[in-house]
Design an enzyme around this catalytic site. Structure first.
Site, short mmCIF file in Angstrom:
data_model
loop_
_atom_site.label_atom_id
_atom_site.label_comp_id
_atom_site.label_asym_id
_atom_site.label_seq_id
_atom_site.Cartn_x
_atom_site.Cartn_y
_atom_site.Cartn_z
N LYS A 35 0.81 -1.21 0.00
CA LYS A 35 0.00 0.00 0.00
C LYS A 35 0.85 1.27 0.00
CE LYS A 35 -0.63 0.83 4.94
NZ LYS A 35 0.16 2.06 4.90
N THR A 36 1.99 1.27 0.70
CA THR A 36 2.83 2.47 0.72
C THR A 36 3.37 2.76 -0.67
OG1 THR A 36 3.46 1.97 3.01
CG2 THR A 36 4.80 3.58 1.82
N ASP A 214 -3.82 7.92 4.44
CA ASP A 214 -3.25 6.59 4.64
C ASP A 214 -3.75 6.03 5.98
OD1 ASP A 214 -1.67 4.36 4.26
OD2 ASP A 214 0.13 5.29 5.10
N GLU A 215 -3.76 4.71 6.11
CA GLU A 215 -4.20 4.03 7.34
C GLU A 215 -5.57 4.55 7.78
OE1 GLU A 215 -2.68 1.55 8.33
OE2 GLU A 215 -0.52 1.73 8.06
N GLN A 245 -7.33 -4.59 9.83
CA GLN A 245 -6.22 -4.17 10.69
C GLN A 245 -6.59 -2.96 11.54
OE1 GLN A 245 -2.03 -4.73 9.21
NE2 GLN A 245 -3.02 -4.73 7.20
N ARG A 637 2.37 -10.82 10.42
CA ARG A 637 3.69 -10.17 10.57
C ARG A 637 4.81 -11.07 10.07
NH1 ARG A 637 2.27 -5.89 9.73
NH2 ARG A 637 0.33 -7.00 9.35
#
Length: 767
Positions: A35-36, A214-215, A245, A637
């Site tokens: 996504k970044t 973002d987020e 998330q 993770r």
């Protein structure tokens, strides 16, 4: 850099998201989906297509994330340096300095943190205690997260306390008088200015033609309201996030913001990024099996770009000591084969769980680092409790005395403390030579404190008297039977050592009141440290009380005597010394699940996956779904290997608690995971449960010797019942479809039970 170059590295969904224009866009970006890369590439692409970089506002939640976003966007297109890439609060501060007069501020305002808020409220409402002020500060911050003012009709949703609105109003009036703001104001005041000033709103709409967040799953209600008012009719809005998330509701995050984005921004399109470049397929399989049980989600299934992989492992262990030993052994074994320590991360639900891991790693000489918090014994609250304990054991301990005599505050400042110490040294600091050249130190700082010859200011004298009453009460509770109570003889020390070793070998539940754990709990409450640090818990969202309780838990093996305390100090002092000495860049990462978000590791162990810990017993509905999302975050993770550990018993609240595996573990299919250890008889993985529900009951004629229930409760098994005490299983058999046992208890009572119906009162004790 030309767009052809950086678009070529994107997958089709990423490319579609980057090149999307026109309608609002929600990019649902799964864990490890890049996504970044998408959001930074989109900034560069928009600029290349002719968008003025000064008209782009990109917002995220941390300074680190904002800096990374800016650097990566600038590498793709240097004009990105002129875009506004900020955190939410940084944008709010920037906006308010430009339009300060409309917000009733001076441009040089300062920003109050939680401690400043506490101080200000205490000045406006001096009748409130420190703890009450902390409570109301937390409520005020939460109210601002929801854009609620003192006069808002819905303020009671934050808290039904009838006094809250009044204290909130007084705080706000005083804050406005200072000309400063708190963190909540950095979001709520820009909203107010924009709503009340249409001309400013028009200026902002003209300035920012592109808004990217973002987020987005971490946004709160106030941040959502800010986005809505910043976005004009012609503004291109793009948000990136992952509903699976969303794990920060305790900070005010509202998962409904992302779930309802398409309802709130009409015509919004949805693009899913489901290709995962981080984890192997076997890991993503169980992640999906868990998170699909949530109802509040938009729905997506991660697709692994890395096929295959070793199956995750569920590890069933007897207790937390076995759990930490397992972690150490598997890490050491991998290291012996060339795997660096830094490849490993051990995850846990709360910071307090790190203590047993740190102790084991120190003993096994495994270098580690604690991320997101101090090492256990370096935490302020732990040092405070240890200082009280040290002073109980050794009333001459000047350092410990100085640390806690004025904590909590008792008006005993540095000058008074120094006067007490000098008086103690000159008046009581003597030694006596006994036969055989034994040296005994006479007197103590505490004795000096009670001496009438000690001259102190009235307030300090009163505070010192209060401190002495606390210390005398604690010392008297721990007196041993020796004639010289200040000493701990070798014989008594050896007896204590033997008692501890016997407890370590036994699985019989401890009598809490006879252990040092109960004494440490009394120190925490009697000293005032519990209330003192609970205040900081409320303000900062820390877990200081849990950490102090975990220190008490670690003392449950030690007798409640001075010898037991001395033995406990031998244990923790060694840990503290080694902890301070050990430091290595090649180290295992110890980290809470919340702090892992955005990180990744080759190999991950998630510990404490038990009902009551993860999730807690009080989690229901939306809170339970958030806990499940947190488990999903932990699973995703890892890149290569995943281990999930659960124990049958654990030391909690100063006693041994019998545990059952987390319901989250039961949502995984048995064929998706490997198993180590003995799985509890009444625990079933998801597909096993389905098979059980569809199968017929065992008939009475079938042999029970091979049945899991029989193995768990077979004759000779030690048991404990809440009403009847300790006993032994004499017979195990089936009554129609129900498995039953016949047991004899130490009291002479004999009873028949169906274990399935006695889960809360009957427990099996490992032989």
């Amino acid at each position: 850099m030309q767009s052809d170059n950086y678009l070529n590295v994107l997958n089709p969904e990423q490319c579609q998201a980057v090149m999307h224009e026109g309608s609002p866009l929600l990019i649902l970006a799964g864990a490890g989906s890049g996504k970044t890369r998408v959001i930074t590439t989109k900034i560069a692409w928009l600029i290349e297509q002719g968008t003025d970089p000064r008209s782009i506002l990109a917002v995220t939640f941390t300074k680190k994330a904002a800096n990374e976003m800016r650097e990566r966007a600038c590498r793709l297109n240097e004009q990105a340096q002129f875009a506004q890439i900020r955190t939410f609060h940084s944008f709010g501060s920037w906006f308010l300095r430009i339009y300060a007069e409309y917000a009733g501020l001076a441009p040089n305002f300062t920003i109050y943190d939680d401690d400043d808020m506490l101080t200000l409220l205490s000045k406006t409402s001096p009748e409130l205690t420190h703890n009450q002020c902390a409570h109301y500060v937390r409520l005020i911050s939460r109210a601002k997260d929801y854009c609620l003012l003192p006069e808002s009709e819905n303020l009671s949703q934050i808290d039904e306390d009838l006094c809250f609105a009044d204290y909130y109003q007084k705080y706000e009036e005083r804050l406005r008088e200072t000309g400063n703001v708190d963190f909540g104001d950095l979001i709520s005041l820009p909203i107010k200015v924009l709503k009340e000033n249409p001309e400013i709103q028009a200026q902002v709409h003209h300035r920012f033609r592109v808004i990217m967040i973002d987020e987005y799953q971490d946004s709160n209600v106030a941040q959502f309201e800010l986005l809505k008012i910043l976005a004009g009719a012609e503004t291109y809005v793009c948000v990136v996030g992952d509903d699976d998330q969303s794990i920060y509701s305790f900070r005010g995050a509202e998962v409904q913001n992302i779930l309802t984005f398409q309802e709130n921004f009409k015509g919004a399109e949805l693009i899913k990024l489901e290709r995962n470049y981080r984890s192997v397929a076997s890991v993503l399989k169980i992640a999906d099996e868990v998170v699909k049980n949530n109802k509040d989600r938009l729905g997506k299934t991660l697709i692994a770009e890395r096929s295959g992989g070793k199956k995750p492992v569920a590890v069933f262990l007897s207790n937390q000591d076995d759990e930490t030993a397992f972690c150490a052994e598997i890490i050491k074994a991998a290291y012996a084969k060339g795997c660096p320590y830094s490849d490993w991360a051990v995850l846990y639900r709360t910071n307090a769980q790190s203590l047993s891991l740190e102790t084991e790693f120190i003993n096994k000489k495994i270098p580690y680092k604690v991320v997101g918090s101090l090492k256990f014994y370096d935490r302020e609250e732990i040092k405070d409790v240890i200082a009280y304990l040290s002073l109980v054991l050794n009333p001459r301990d000047e350092v410990s005395f100085s640390r806690v005599v004025n904590k909590p505050l008792r008006s005993i400042g540095n000058s008074s403390q120094q006067k007490i110490i000098e008086f103690a040294r000159s008046t009581y600091g003597t030694i006596e030579i006994l036969p055989e050249n034994r040296v005994v130190l006479k007197g103590s700082i505490l004795e000096a404190c009670s001496d009438n010859a000690l001259s102190l200011p009235a307030k300090a004298k009163k505070g010192l008297q209060s401190f002495l009453e606390i210390m005398n009460a604690l010392i008297s509770e721990l007196k041993n039977n020796e004639s010289d109570e200040a000493a701990v003889s070798k014989e008594i020390y050896d007896i204590a050592q033997a008692a501890v070793e016997e407890q370590l070998l036994s699985n019989v539940p401890f009598e809490k009141e006879k252990t040092l754990a109960s004494f440490i709990e009394k120190v925490i409450s009697t000293s005032g440290l519990g209330d003192f640090h609970s205040t900081k818990d409320e303000i900062a969202g820390t877990q200081r009380l849990n950490n102090m309780q975990e220190l008490a838990n670690s003392a449950v093996l030690y007798p409640k005597t001075k010898a037991g305390l001395a033995l406990f100090f031998d244990h923790i002092e060694l840990d503290r010394a080694v902890t301070q000495a050990e430091d290595s860049s090649d180290a295992v990462t110890l980290i809470t699940l919340h702090n892992t978000k955005g990180l990744e590791f080759p190999r991950v162990i998630i510990t404490g996956i038990e009902k009551g810990i993860f999730p807690r017993e009080d989690k229901k509905g939306s809170e339970l779904e958030e806990e499940r999302r947190l488990f999903y975050v932990g699973i995703t993770r890892t890149r290569d290997e995943l281990y999930l550990t659960t124990t049958s018993s654990r030391r909690l609240y100063g006693r041994v608690e019998w545990m059952s595996p987390s319901p989250f573990l039961a949502e995984i299919n048995r064929n998706s995971i490997d198993v180590l250890g003995r799985k509890p008889a009444r625990f079933y993985f998801a597909d096993e449960k389905q098979q059980k529900n569809s199968s017929k009951y065992i008939s009475t004629s079938e042999k029970t010797e091979h049945d899991l229930l029989y193995e768990h409760w077979k004759p000779g098994t030690k048991i404990y019942h809440d009403d009847f005490g300790y006993g032994l299983v004499c017979k195990a058999f089936y009554i129609k479809s129900d498995f039953a046992i016949f047991a004899a208890f130490e009291s002479g009572i004999k009873k028949q039970f169906i274990p399935e119906h006695c889960k809360s009162t009957l427990m099996r004790i490992k032989n």
